[in-house]
Design a protein around this motif. Structure first.
Motif, mmCIF file in Angstrom:
data_model
loop_
_atom_site.group_PDB
_atom_site.id
_atom_site.type_symbol
_atom_site.label_atom_id
_atom_site.label_comp_id
_atom_site.label_asym_id
_atom_site.label_seq_id
_atom_site.Cartn_x
_atom_site.Cartn_y
_atom_site.Cartn_z
ATOM 1 N N LEU A 52 0.861 -1.191 0.000
ATOM 2 C CA LEU A 52 0.000 0.000 0.000
ATOM 3 C C LEU A 52 0.892 1.234 0.000
ATOM 4 C CD1 LEU A 52 -2.915 0.456 2.559
ATOM 5 C CD2 LEU A 52 -1.325 2.286 2.089
ATOM 6 N N MET A 53 0.681 2.114 -0.961
ATOM 7 C CA MET A 53 1.497 3.322 -1.023
ATOM 8 C C MET A 53 0.630 4.556 -1.229
ATOM 9 S SD MET A 53 4.951 2.081 -2.916
ATOM 10 C CE MET A 53 4.381 1.761 -4.546
ATOM 11 N N LEU A 54 0.986 5.579 -0.482
ATOM 12 C CA LEU A 54 0.360 6.887 -0.633
ATOM 13 C C LEU A 54 1.492 7.825 -0.996
ATOM 14 C CD1 LEU A 54 -2.171 7.310 2.204
ATOM 15 C CD2 LEU A 54 -2.108 8.802 0.237
ATOM 16 N N ASP A 55 1.338 8.608 -2.050
ATOM 17 C CA ASP A 55 2.501 9.395 -2.465
ATOM 18 C C ASP A 55 2.095 10.663 -3.194
ATOM 19 O OD1 ASP A 55 5.319 9.910 -3.035
ATOM 20 O OD2 ASP A 55 5.562 7.768 -2.634
ATOM 21 N N GLN A 56 3.087 11.374 -3.690
ATOM 22 C CA GLN A 56 2.835 12.609 -4.415
ATOM 23 C C GLN A 56 2.321 12.258 -5.812
ATOM 24 O OE1 GLN A 56 6.126 15.404 -3.349
ATOM 25 N NE2 GLN A 56 7.273 13.519 -3.296
ATOM 26 N N PHE A 111 -1.867 18.123 -12.507
ATOM 27 C CA PHE A 111 -1.209 19.382 -12.870
ATOM 28 C C PHE A 111 -0.831 20.226 -11.657
ATOM 29 C CE2 PHE A 111 -5.786 20.506 -13.360
ATOM 30 C CZ PHE A 111 -5.862 21.548 -12.445
ATOM 31 N N VAL A 112 -1.468 19.982 -10.500
ATOM 32 C CA VAL A 112 -1.153 20.818 -9.331
ATOM 33 C C VAL A 112 0.306 20.623 -8.911
ATOM 34 C CG1 VAL A 112 -1.675 21.304 -6.914
ATOM 35 C CG2 VAL A 112 -3.516 20.849 -8.505
ATOM 36 N N SER A 123 -6.717 15.103 -2.424
ATOM 37 C CA SER A 123 -6.149 16.160 -1.588
ATOM 38 C C SER A 123 -5.632 17.372 -2.362
ATOM 39 C CB SER A 123 -5.032 15.659 -0.675
ATOM 40 O OG SER A 123 -4.678 16.730 0.190
ATOM 41 N N TRP A 124 -6.252 18.490 -2.042
ATOM 42 C CA TRP A 124 -5.829 19.782 -2.590
ATOM 43 C C TRP A 124 -5.239 20.648 -1.485
ATOM 44 C CZ3 TRP A 124 -6.359 20.770 -7.818
ATOM 45 C CH2 TRP A 124 -7.080 19.812 -8.526
ATOM 46 N N VAL A 125 -4.830 20.005 -0.381
ATOM 47 C CA VAL A 125 -4.251 20.762 0.737
ATOM 48 C C VAL A 125 -2.724 20.671 0.652
ATOM 49 C CG1 VAL A 125 -4.186 21.049 3.249
ATOM 50 C CG2 VAL A 125 -6.258 20.179 2.141
ATOM 51 N N PRO A 126 -2.019 21.763 0.291
ATOM 52 C CA PRO A 126 -0.567 21.702 0.138
ATOM 53 C C PRO A 126 0.156 21.484 1.465
ATOM 54 C CG PRO A 126 -1.471 23.743 -0.782
ATOM 55 C CD PRO A 126 -2.551 23.108 0.020
ATOM 56 N N HIS A 127 1.412 21.008 1.363
ATOM 57 C CA HIS A 127 2.236 20.754 2.549
ATOM 58 C C HIS A 127 2.395 21.994 3.420
ATOM 59 C CE1 HIS A 127 3.496 17.541 0.083
ATOM 60 N NE2 HIS A 127 4.696 17.377 0.555
ATOM 61 N N THR A 128 2.527 23.127 2.737
ATOM 62 C CA THR A 128 3.126 24.282 3.388
ATOM 63 C C THR A 128 2.145 25.251 4.031
ATOM 64 O OG1 THR A 128 3.133 25.130 1.151
ATOM 65 C CG2 THR A 128 5.246 24.382 2.028
ATOM 66 N N VAL A 130 3.348 23.422 -8.882
ATOM 67 C CA VAL A 130 4.131 23.839 -7.713
ATOM 68 C C VAL A 130 5.550 23.272 -7.741
ATOM 69 C CG1 VAL A 130 2.112 24.129 -6.218
ATOM 70 C CG2 VAL A 130 3.316 21.951 -6.211
ATOM 71 N N SER A 131 5.866 22.417 -8.705
ATOM 72 C CA SER A 131 7.140 21.697 -8.626
ATOM 73 C C SER A 131 8.362 22.614 -8.777
ATOM 74 C CB SER A 131 7.195 20.543 -9.624
ATOM 75 O OG SER A 131 7.095 21.040 -10.924
ATOM 76 N N GLY A 132 8.227 23.716 -9.520
ATOM 77 C CA GLY A 132 9.353 24.646 -9.644
ATOM 78 C C GLY A 132 9.756 25.148 -8.284
#
Ligand SMILES: C[S@@+](CC[C@H](N)C(=O)[O-])C[C@H]1O[C@@H](n2cnc3c(N)ncnc32)[C@H](O)[C@@H]1O
Length: 299
Positions: free
Chosen positions: A201-205, A210-211, A257-262, A215-217
Motif C-alpha cells: 500500500l502506497m500513498l505518495d505525491q 497538474f497541481v 487532496s488539494w491541501v498543500p504541505h506548506t 508547484v514543482s518549480g
C-alpha cells in the motif's frame, strides 16, 4: 522463523525482533555480538545506534550517503516543526481521505512493515491498528525522532530490505517511494519480503496531476538534492506498471487532496473547502496532489 514483535516497551529491544532481521537484501541471519549485530558465518558487522540496528547495504556499517538521505538527515532536526502545517494537513487528510483507506486495508493486519517511516507520524497511526509493526528509514536522524512510539526501528534502504523473505502481511509507504531512485529494485524487494498474497500500500505525491507540476518549480528549488526526475516518476500510470511488472494485482487506485504541505492552520481550512469542492468535480478529481495505490503480490 516467525516472530511476534513485542512493542509494549518504549524502545523494543533488538533481541525481540532479531528473528525477522537479515543482512541488507535478506541473504544472511544476524547474531547479537558485543554492542552490535554480526552476519552469521561472516565478519560483517552492523552497529546499533541508540538501540536502532543500522542495516544499510554497504561494506560493514557505513550508511550510503545519497542525496535524498543527506537531505533528510538535515531536515530531521526541523521536520516536525516545519511540517507542522503538513501535520495539520495530514490530520485533515487522515480524517477526509487516508483514514477510510487505512480502515479498509491496514486495520486488522498481521505483521506490517512501514518503509520510509521518517519521524514516525504515520507509525503512530498504524500501531494500534495492526498486530505487529516494524518501521524503517535510511535517515538515522529522522528515525531517532520516532523513538518512543514503542515500535521497532531499523535504519535501512528500501532498495535492500534487511528482512527474511516471506515475512510481512502488509507493506506501507507514505510519501517515500517517490524518493527511491531504483523503483524496480525496491519493488523486487517488496515482492521478496511479502508473504504470498501479501499487500503493498502506497500513498505518495501525484505528479500525474497538474497541481504538483505547477508547484514543482518552487517545490524543487529548495530541494535540488531530492532528484526531481525520479520524484516526478510518481504517477498512478507508472506505479500501476511497476505493480504489474512485479506480479502484483492492482486492487484500488485513487487521487485526492488539494491541501498543500506548506499552508498554515487557516490555509488548511481554506484549502479544505477547495478540496471538498474540487473532489466533486470529475474533470479535476484526478488532478490533486496525492495518489494511493494498493494490490497483492502473486507468488
Ligand atoms: C517525506 S518523508 C516521509 C516520512 C513519513 N513517511 C511521513 O509521511 O512523515 C520521506 C522519507 O523517506 C525516506 N527515504 C527516502 N528514500 C529512502 C530509501 N531509499 N530508503 C529508505 N528511506 C528512504 C527519507 O529518509 C524520509 O524520511
Amino acid at each position: 522463523m516467525q516472530a511476534t514483535i513485542k512493542s509494549s516497551v518504549e524502545c523494543p529491544d533488538v533481541s525481540t525482533y532479531l528473528p525477522l532481521l537479515r543482512t541488507p537484501g535478506g541473504a544472511k541471519d544476524l547474531l547479537i555480538r558485543g554492542s552490535g549485530l554480526q552476519a552469521r558465518d561472516s565478519s560483517d558487522e552492523y552497529p546499533l545506534v541508540d538501540g536502532i540496528p543500522v542495516l544499510s547495504p554497504v561494506e560493514h556499517h557505513k550508511v550510503v550517503a545519497t542525496d535524498v538521505q543527506e537531505y533528510y538527515d538535515k531536515e530531521a532536526a526541523v521536520y516536525n516543526n516545519t511540517h507542522g502545517s503538513e501535520l495539520r494537513g495530514t490530520q485533515y487528510n487522515i480524517e477526509k481521505h487516508y483514514g477510510r483507506l487505512f480502515e479498509k486495508y491496514v486495520r486488522g493486519s498481521g505483521t506490517v512493515l512501514e518503509f520510509g517511516a521518517g519521524t514516525g507520524r504515520f507509525t503512530k497511526v498504524f500501531k494500534p491498528m495492526v498486530r505487529s509493526l516494524i518501521a524503517t528509514d535510511f535517515s538515522m536522524p529522522m528515525l531517532l525522532k520516532a523513538r518512543g512510539i514503542g515500535v521497532p526501528l531499523v535504519c535501512a534502504d528500501t532498495q535492500a530490505l534487511p528482512f527474511a523473505s516471506n515475512t510481512f502481511d502488509l507493506l506501507v509507504g507514505i510519501t517515500t517511494f517517490s524518493y527511491v531512485p531504483n523503483k524496480a529494485k525496491a519493488m523486487a524487494e517488496f515482492r521478496r519480503v511479502l508473504k504470498p498474497n501479501g499487500r503493498l500500500l502506497m500513498l505518495d505525491q501525484n505528479f500525474g496531476g497538474f497541481v504538483m507540476y505547477l508547484v514543482s518549480g518552487y517545490y524543487f528549488q529548495s530541494r535540488k538534492k531530492t532528484r526531481p526526475t525520479e520524484v516526478k516518476e510518481s504517477t498512478i500510470t507508472n506505479y500501476k506498471r511497476l505493480f504489474q511488472e512485479n506480479s502484483f494485482t492492482v486492487d484500488q487506485t485513487e487521487v485526492f487532496s488539494w491541501v498543500p504541505h506548506t499552508v498554515q492552520a487557516v490555509g488548511t481550512k481554506l484549502y479544505g473547502v477547495l478540496d471538498s469542492v474540487f473532489s466533486h468535480v470529475p474533470v479535476l478529481r484526478g488532478q490533486a496532489m496525492r495518489l494511493f495505490i494498493t494490490g497483492r503480490v502473486q507468488k
